[in-house]
Design a protein around this motif. Sequence first.
Motif, PDB file in Angstrom:
ATOM      1  N   VAL A 244       0.839  -1.203   0.000  1.00 44.63           N
ATOM      2  CA  VAL A 244       0.000   0.000   0.000  1.00 44.63           C
ATOM      3  C   VAL A 244       0.871   1.249   0.000  1.00 44.63           C
ATOM      4  CG1 VAL A 244      -1.636   1.349   1.370  1.00 44.63           C
ATOM      5  CG2 VAL A 244      -2.000  -1.114   1.058  1.00 44.63           C
ATOM      6  N   ALA A 245       1.896   1.282   0.833  1.00 43.29           N
ATOM      7  CA  ALA A 245       2.777   2.449   0.892  1.00 43.29           C
ATOM      8  C   ALA A 245       3.494   2.665  -0.435  1.00 43.29           C
ATOM      9  CB  ALA A 245       3.799   2.275   2.017  1.00 43.29           C
ATOM     10  N   ARG A 246       3.927   1.594  -1.070  1.00 46.04           N
ATOM     11  CA  ARG A 246       4.650   1.709  -2.346  1.00 46.04           C
ATOM     12  C   ARG A 246       3.745   2.116  -3.493  1.00 46.04           C
ATOM     13  NH1 ARG A 246       7.311  -3.210  -0.269  1.00 46.04           N
ATOM     14  NH2 ARG A 246       9.411  -2.613   0.412  1.00 46.04           N
TER      15      ARG A 246
ATOM     16  N   ALA B 295       6.347   8.348  -4.550  1.00 49.77           N
ATOM     17  CA  ALA B 295       7.613   8.801  -3.981  1.00 49.77           C
ATOM     18  C   ALA B 295       7.791   8.340  -2.540  1.00 49.77           C
ATOM     19  CB  ALA B 295       7.725  10.324  -4.059  1.00 49.77           C
ATOM     20  N   ILE B 296       7.347   7.132  -2.239  1.00 47.91           N
ATOM     21  CA  ILE B 296       7.510   6.561  -0.905  1.00 47.91           C
ATOM     22  C   ILE B 296       8.430   5.342  -0.990  1.00 47.91           C
ATOM     23  CG2 ILE B 296       6.313   5.180   0.862  1.00 47.91           C
ATOM     24  CD1 ILE B 296       5.848   8.059   1.362  1.00 47.91           C
ATOM     25  N   SER B 297       9.362   5.251  -0.060  1.00 48.02           N
ATOM     26  CA  SER B 297      10.190   4.060   0.092  1.00 48.02           C
ATOM     27  C   SER B 297       9.868   3.411   1.431  1.00 48.02           C
ATOM     28  CB  SER B 297      11.679   4.412   0.040  1.00 48.02           C
ATOM     29  OG  SER B 297      12.044   4.824  -1.268  1.00 48.02           O
TER      30      SER B 297
ATOM     31  N   TYR C 193       9.556   1.004   8.163  1.00 51.10           N
ATOM     32  CA  TYR C 193      10.147   2.333   8.112  1.00 51.10           C
ATOM     33  C   TYR C 193       9.672   2.983   6.813  1.00 51.10           C
ATOM     34  CZ  TYR C 193      13.203   0.443  11.724  1.00 51.10           C
ATOM     35  OH  TYR C 193      13.680  -0.143  12.873  1.00 51.10           O
ATOM     36  N   VAL C 194       8.857   4.031   6.928  1.00 48.45           N
ATOM     37  CA  VAL C 194       8.294   4.704   5.767  1.00 48.45           C
ATOM     38  C   VAL C 194       9.072   5.996   5.545  1.00 48.45           C
ATOM     39  CG1 VAL C 194       6.205   5.681   4.747  1.00 48.45           C
ATOM     40  CG2 VAL C 194       6.042   3.720   6.294  1.00 48.45           C
ATOM     41  N   VAL C 195       9.636   6.148   4.347  1.00 49.92           N
ATOM     42  CA  VAL C 195      10.484   7.302   4.024  1.00 49.92           C
ATOM     43  C   VAL C 195       9.865   8.059   2.854  1.00 49.92           C
ATOM     44  CG1 VAL C 195      12.793   8.077   3.350  1.00 49.92           C
ATOM     45  CG2 VAL C 195      12.518   6.017   4.768  1.00 49.92           C
TER      46      VAL C 195
ATOM     47  N   ARG D 189      14.720  12.572  -4.863  1.00 49.72           N
ATOM     48  CA  ARG D 189      15.050  13.184  -3.573  1.00 49.72           C
ATOM     49  C   ARG D 189      14.912  12.179  -2.438  1.00 49.72           C
ATOM     50  NH1 ARG D 189      11.588  17.310  -1.627  1.00 49.72           N
ATOM     51  NH2 ARG D 189      13.178  17.570  -0.021  1.00 49.72           N
ATOM     52  N   VAL D 190      13.824  11.410  -2.478  1.00 51.71           N
ATOM     53  CA  VAL D 190      13.585  10.422  -1.424  1.00 51.71           C
ATOM     54  C   VAL D 190      14.636   9.327  -1.468  1.00 51.71           C
ATOM     55  CG1 VAL D 190      11.970   8.673  -0.595  1.00 51.71           C
ATOM     56  CG2 VAL D 190      11.121  10.919  -1.302  1.00 51.71           C
ATOM     57  N   THR D 191      14.976   8.865  -2.666  1.00 54.17           N
ATOM     58  CA  THR D 191      15.993   7.814  -2.798  1.00 54.17           C
ATOM     59  C   THR D 191      17.338   8.292  -2.274  1.00 54.17           C
ATOM     60  OG1 THR D 191      14.866   6.877  -4.730  1.00 54.17           O
ATOM     61  CG2 THR D 191      17.182   6.309  -4.433  1.00 54.17           C
ATOM     62  N   GLU D 192      17.705   9.512  -2.608  1.00 47.41           N
ATOM     63  CA  GLU D 192      18.977  10.062  -2.128  1.00 47.41           C
ATOM     64  C   GLU D 192      18.973  10.191  -0.607  1.00 47.41           C
ATOM     65  OE1 GLU D 192      21.694  14.125  -2.615  1.00 47.41           O
ATOM     66  OE2 GLU D 192      19.979  13.764  -3.938  1.00 47.41           O
ATOM     67  N   ALA D 193      17.874  10.677  -0.053  1.00 47.15           N
ATOM     68  CA  ALA D 193      17.778  10.810   1.403  1.00 47.15           C
ATOM     69  C   ALA D 193      17.829   9.444   2.075  1.00 47.15           C
ATOM     70  CB  ALA D 193      16.493  11.539   1.773  1.00 47.15           C
ATOM     71  N   LEU D 194      17.196   8.452   1.461  1.00 43.05           N
ATOM     72  CA  LEU D 194      17.191   7.099   2.024  1.00 43.05           C
ATOM     73  C   LEU D 194      18.615   6.552   2.118  1.00 43.05           C
ATOM     74  CD1 LEU D 194      15.580   4.579   2.924  1.00 43.05           C
ATOM     75  CD2 LEU D 194      15.499   3.908   0.511  1.00 43.05           C
ATOM     76  N   HIS D 195      19.412   6.777   1.072  1.00 44.93           N
ATOM     77  CA  HIS D 195      20.793   6.301   1.100  1.00 44.93           C
ATOM     78  C   HIS D 195      21.629   7.029   2.148  1.00 44.93           C
ATOM     79  CE1 HIS D 195      20.106   3.611  -2.125  1.00 44.93           C
ATOM     80  NE2 HIS D 195      20.075   4.503  -3.091  1.00 44.93           N
TER      81      HIS D 195
END
Length: 256
Positions: free
Chosen positions: A92-94, A98-100, A113-115, A201-207
Amino acid sequence: MSKPHGATAGKLERMLEKITMLLRKAESTPYPAEAQALQEHAERLMVRYGIGRAQLDERTAREGRPREAVVERRFEVGGVYRVGRLRGLSEVARAFPAISVLQSTSGNTSTLYVVGVESDVAQVLRLFESLLVQIRSVMAAWWREHDKGHLPTEALRVTERRQFQMAFFDTVAGRLRDLHAQEVADAGSGTELVLAGRRERVTEALHQMHPFLRSARSRPINTGSWTAHRAGQAAGHRANVGQRGVAEGSRARLPG
């Protein structure tokens, strides 16, 4: 209904208020057809709200103002059905572009963990809260109606309920993905680029948050009957997406 292109912060807040109002009406009406119509209207507005927030964020960045922050929120999932719920809620979150989502398990508790950017994460929080309330009710009604108590072992009963839940969540996720695709197409050129930038942006922040992140091996789980799967799908098609608000920044323990 106007599309999110060119939406202002005030318009988006009014849209959010309308979503809440529609869903409350859908919960309270005794007429199934009216509830379904209200629900579908609210779902579409929910998707448009997310697209509008992304577009507004992009415009404010071009004007030199700060973007929405990327945040991480944690949710613990306990109980005997935690594995199925964890997988279902992850899907559902995916469904949000733009949610990881990350997962971890320790003992009898699993954690999601929802990012994502703050407004997207807030939508996911509302959705989790709503779906967990709903599935408790619809699964209990299905269980009584079909007299599933006759199953000979508790393990089989757990497997049937888990199958129902996974089908329910998967159906809701698919419904949301279809809505996103349709609304992005209707919103016009450039919308997909805006959402792609948000995802980056989310992917970069996640890393940055988890520099040593690695994929875990997927564990197989027992599946239930086709009857349970189809019942869960039907309930998922009727699900009322996002009925209850959850404060941003909160840490919620999901029911077992």
